[in-house]
Design a protein around this motif. Structure first.
Motif: not given
Length: 194
Positions: A92-108
């Protein structure tokens, strides 16, 4: 009253996030999910992954539509209830961190495609990202209503401020925030594995 130029605010924010990153790796908020209103308000601000997620939610809402904020709120409620009931996810902690990257990619996403974005799919991705973080909150929280109100208030303040800033930001600043979220989320995801 003198207004502070956006450029100075950007550098100050970047410096603050850099210091937070150095002091908070891998994640600093977890283990502080007990107490009252003040403890609840500080919880989403102490974990760099939580703080960056809230910034990303507000920024994505500003770029892709304010409806995403409702999806985020729904994800927060569902994730918190799941966590309070003892539900958990592997890594879950890794998924939580990757979700931050996912939002960044979504914004790109290219600007011309933002208008064509599938709101239901995008909203579901945002809701899932927030649900993972809220689940972690639920797993650690004491269940005190004051704690939850504090966490909700701080979360709304950060996401709302991010929404307002990105709404007025230049494309260059939006790109910088997107890249920062994408890279930092990836680094946070790797930190527990090291």
């Amino acid at each position: 009253m003198n207004s502070v130029p956006i450029r100075q605010l950007t550098w100050a924010t970047a410096a603050g996030l850099g210091l937070s990153l150095l002091s908070a790796l891998p994640v600093g908020a977890h283990g502080f999910a007990e107490g009252g209103l003040a403890a609840g308000a500080s919880h989403p601000l102490l974990g760099l992954d939580h703080l960056l997620l809230l910034i990303g939610v507000g920024a994505a809402g500003a770029l892709l539509g304010s409806q995403l904020l409702l999806f985020a709120l729904g994800g927060a409620v569902l994730g918190a209830v799941y966590g309070l009931q003892g539900g958990n996810l592997p890594a879950a902690e890794v998924l939580a961190a990757l979700s931050v990257s996912g939002l960044g990619l979504l914004m790109l996403q290219p600007l011309r495609r933002r208008a064509d974005t599938n709101r239901a799919l995008t909203g579901s991705l945002v809701a899932a990202a927030v649900a993972i973080h809220a689940m972690l909150h639920g797993l650690e929280a004491s269940g005190s209503p004051a704690w939850w109100l504090g966490a909700l208030g701080a979360s709304l303040a950060v996401a709302g401020a991010s929404f307002a800033i990105v709404r007025r930001a230049t494309p260059r600043l939006v790109l910088a925030v997107s890249v920062l979220l994408t890279l930092t989320g990836g680094l946070l995801a790797l930190a527990p594995l090291a």
